[in-house]
Design a protein around this motif. Structure first.
Motif, short mmCIF file in Angstrom:
data_model
loop_
_atom_site.label_atom_id
_atom_site.label_comp_id
_atom_site.label_asym_id
_atom_site.label_seq_id
_atom_site.Cartn_x
_atom_site.Cartn_y
_atom_site.Cartn_z
N UNK A 124 17.36 79.68 -16.41
CA UNK A 124 17.61 78.24 -16.50
C UNK A 124 17.69 77.87 -17.97
N UNK A 125 18.78 77.26 -18.36
CA UNK A 125 18.96 76.77 -19.73
C UNK A 125 18.43 75.35 -19.82
N UNK A 126 17.50 75.13 -20.71
CA UNK A 126 16.96 73.79 -20.93
C UNK A 126 17.48 73.20 -22.22
N UNK A 127 18.18 72.08 -22.14
CA UNK A 127 18.69 71.39 -23.32
C UNK A 127 17.84 70.13 -23.47
N UNK A 128 16.96 70.15 -24.46
CA UNK A 128 15.91 69.14 -24.52
C UNK A 128 16.03 68.25 -25.75
N UNK A 129 15.50 67.01 -25.67
CA UNK A 129 15.67 66.00 -26.73
C UNK A 129 14.54 66.05 -27.76
N UNK A 130 14.63 65.12 -28.70
CA UNK A 130 13.68 65.07 -29.81
C UNK A 130 12.51 64.13 -29.56
N UNK A 131 12.62 63.22 -28.59
CA UNK A 131 11.61 62.16 -28.51
C UNK A 131 10.26 62.62 -27.97
N UNK A 132 10.27 63.61 -27.07
CA UNK A 132 9.04 64.26 -26.61
C UNK A 132 9.28 65.76 -26.68
N UNK A 192 29.58 77.62 -24.19
CA UNK A 192 29.81 79.03 -23.84
C UNK A 192 28.66 79.59 -23.02
N UNK A 193 27.45 79.19 -23.37
CA UNK A 193 26.28 79.67 -22.62
C UNK A 193 26.31 79.19 -21.18
N UNK A 194 26.68 77.92 -21.00
CA UNK A 194 26.74 77.39 -19.63
C UNK A 194 27.74 78.19 -18.80
N UNK A 195 28.79 78.68 -19.44
CA UNK A 195 29.77 79.49 -18.73
C UNK A 195 29.37 80.94 -18.54
N UNK A 196 28.30 81.36 -19.19
CA UNK A 196 27.86 82.75 -19.06
C UNK A 196 27.39 83.05 -17.64
N UNK A 197 27.73 84.22 -17.11
CA UNK A 197 27.24 84.58 -15.77
C UNK A 197 25.73 84.73 -15.70
N UNK A 198 25.09 84.88 -16.85
CA UNK A 198 23.62 84.99 -16.85
C UNK A 198 22.94 83.67 -16.52
N UNK A 199 23.52 82.56 -16.98
CA UNK A 199 22.90 81.24 -16.77
C UNK A 199 23.18 80.78 -15.34
N UNK A 200 22.11 80.42 -14.62
CA UNK A 200 22.26 79.99 -13.23
C UNK A 200 21.97 78.51 -13.02
N UNK A 201 21.42 77.86 -14.02
CA UNK A 201 21.13 76.43 -13.89
C UNK A 201 20.90 75.83 -15.26
N UNK A 202 21.08 74.52 -15.34
CA UNK A 202 20.90 73.81 -16.61
C UNK A 202 20.08 72.54 -16.36
N UNK A 218 29.06 72.55 -16.63
CA UNK A 218 28.39 73.20 -15.51
C UNK A 218 29.24 73.13 -14.25
N UNK A 219 29.86 71.98 -14.01
CA UNK A 219 30.71 71.84 -12.83
C UNK A 219 31.88 72.80 -12.85
N UNK A 220 32.46 72.98 -14.04
CA UNK A 220 33.59 73.89 -14.16
C UNK A 220 33.19 75.33 -13.86
N UNK A 221 31.89 75.61 -13.99
CA UNK A 221 31.39 76.97 -13.74
C UNK A 221 30.50 77.04 -12.49
N UNK A 222 30.47 75.96 -11.73
CA UNK A 222 29.69 75.87 -10.49
C UNK A 222 28.23 76.27 -10.73
N UNK A 223 27.61 75.56 -11.68
CA UNK A 223 26.20 75.79 -12.00
C UNK A 223 25.37 74.58 -11.62
N UNK A 224 24.20 74.83 -11.09
CA UNK A 224 23.28 73.75 -10.71
C UNK A 224 22.78 73.04 -11.96
#
Length: 451
Positions: A124-132, A192-202, A218-224
């Motif tokens: 699971x790829x986590x893209x996280x913000x700066x506020x917390x 590119x990471x979101x399109x990687x076959x290794x990543x299964x969710x974001x 994610x939609x283009x790569x059918x990722x949750x």
């Protein structure tokens, strides 16, 4: 590409960071994929043991971790320490409850046996913000990891050190190599990471613009995906409410983290007959706040996380005043600081009413009827949370069902809590974090039917 972190209190550079090369990122994803093979096979008790160790580290080194937060994004140190403690709580919570939340569910059908199992997806790829910068990470990572997934974190570019410290904490607690990794990447590398076959969710917590970009990739790569985006949360006060308590909680809800919170109260809707009293009480509470050095324990409000954020907020305030909003107090930018501000007569067409305002300002409007309050509250593209202050519980429950949000808090501070699902509707995103729903988001819900 280089990223530079800057201390918003004095606008001095802290550190420079280079983005990782494509080759390094590819290697990290491979390592995470290999770690997943063994991690998913571990028992819940084995995973829980590591999370209990991790929470102990968070508590033991609370001050040092909080210092990192305060220096990188300006959060008052007492709030930063509370953030670290909340991270420890969510680790303990899922360590204690994951096995129950993920347990096999028997379903009665015409089969001899039929049941549902919940299985981890992978990385699971986590893209996280700066506020917390700590809490947002642990909020998604603790359930994802306890479910058996592995995690790759992409922290905000202004809080990179916090992200690297979190990776260090996981390693220190004894998590296997590759189970949790932090990367430094630019937007193209993320795509590119979101399109990687290794990543299964974001999992993304961030702006509406970031949500569109991530959901599209994610939609283009059918990722949750799970998206927790912005909010323009209404805080509704009826005439029968405890006005002093409503004002106290309202100011707290607006001013936590300097107003830089998705779930902070943004639009205050107050019944017309008690408007002046509420404004008076709110002003009294705002005047108690100490603005200053975030590393000082006495400070209630530090600088905004970046200079450009303070400039944007000031622009929203000034445009709203030109359109008829009345300035009660504040309205002043001092470098990265924005003085606690109250504005009344907020209306449609004003940035303080129509847009998400990320900073220490209260935008107050009035209403005459319950129906008008509902209409005003729902007149936004966002739908994260809402607060209702009233002594009439029947009215509170009617309001709770009518408000188009992910959560409603009655006579209480809106917040995220591991014991309740958290997330929004409309442009505030989709999916849920926390409680049982959070741990099941990145799982394969598998049906087993035995004739």
């Amino acid at each position: 590409m280089k990223f530079k972190t800057i201390n918003p209190y004095n606008n001095r550079p802290i550190e420079d960071f280079d983005t990782y090369t494509d080759e390094k990122i590819a290697d990290m994803l491979y390592i995470s994929s290999q770690a997943f093979i063994s991690w998913k096979s571990k028992s819940y008790s084995d995973r829980a043991e590591l999370f209990f160790k991790l929470s102990d580290i968070l508590r033991t080194r609370q001050q040092a971790f909080a210092d990192t937060i305060s220096k990188e994004m300006g959060k008052p140190i007492k709030e930063a320490k509370a953030e670290i403690m909340k991270c420890a709580w969510v680790c303990d919570y899922y360590a204690q409850h994951a096995a129950k939340f993920m347990a096999e569910e028997e379903v009665k059908t015409d089969a001899s046996k039929s049941y549902i199992v919940y299985e981890p997806l992978g990385i699971v790829l986590g893209i996280m913000p700066w506020n917390f910068p700590f809490w947002q990470v642990f909020r998604f990572a603790a359930p994802a990891l306890m479910a058996g997934n592995t995690v790759v974190l992409k922290p905000a570019t202004s809080t990179i050190r916090a992200g690297l410290v979190i990776e260090y904490i996981f390693l220190t607690a004894g998590f296997p190599r590759g189970t949790f990794q932090t990367i430094i990447a630019d937007n193209e590398q993320i795509r590119q990471m979101i399109g990687s076959p290794y990543i299964q969710g974001v999992a993304l917590t961030g702006s509406e613009r970031a949500g569109i970009a991530v959901a599209s990739a994610a939609g283009a790569n059918i990722k949750k995906t799970v998206l927790e985006l912005g909010g323009s949360d209404p805080f509704i006060v009826f005439a029968d409410a405890d006005l002093k308590e409503a004002a106290k909680i309202g100011v707290q809800s607006r001013m936590i983290n300097g107003g830089q919170s998705c779930v902070a109260a943004k639009r205050f809707l107050v019944e017309e007959s008690i408007l002046d009293k509420f404004v008076e009480f709110a002003k009294q509470e705002m005047e108690k706040l100490v603005v200053g050095d975030p590393l000082d324990e006495k400070t209630d409000v530090g600088p905004m996380a970046r200079l450009d954020l303070a400039e944007k907020l000031h622009e929203q305030v000034q445009k709203s005043i030109k359109k008829g909003a009345k300035l009660v107090m504040g309205g002043e930018q001092r470098g990265s600081f924005y003085m606690p501000t109250i504005l009344t007569e907020a209306k449609y067409g004003m940035p303080i009413f129509d847009e998400e305002t990320f900073g220490p300002i209260m935008a107050i409007s009035s209403f005459k009827t319950e129906e008008e309050a509902i209409r005003l509250a729902n007149s936004t593209d966002f739908g994260l949370a809402a607060t209702v202050f009233t002594q009439n519980i029947q009215r509170a429950e009617r309001m709770s069902r009518a408000l188009e949000v992910g959560s409603v808090y009655v006579n209480a501070l809106a917040k995220s809590d591991p014991r309740m699902p958290f997330g929004g509707t409309k442009k505030s995103g989709y999916g849920r974090e926390l409680y049982i729903h959070g741990i099941r988001e990145f799982t394969n819900v598998k049906t087993v039917y035995i004739a």
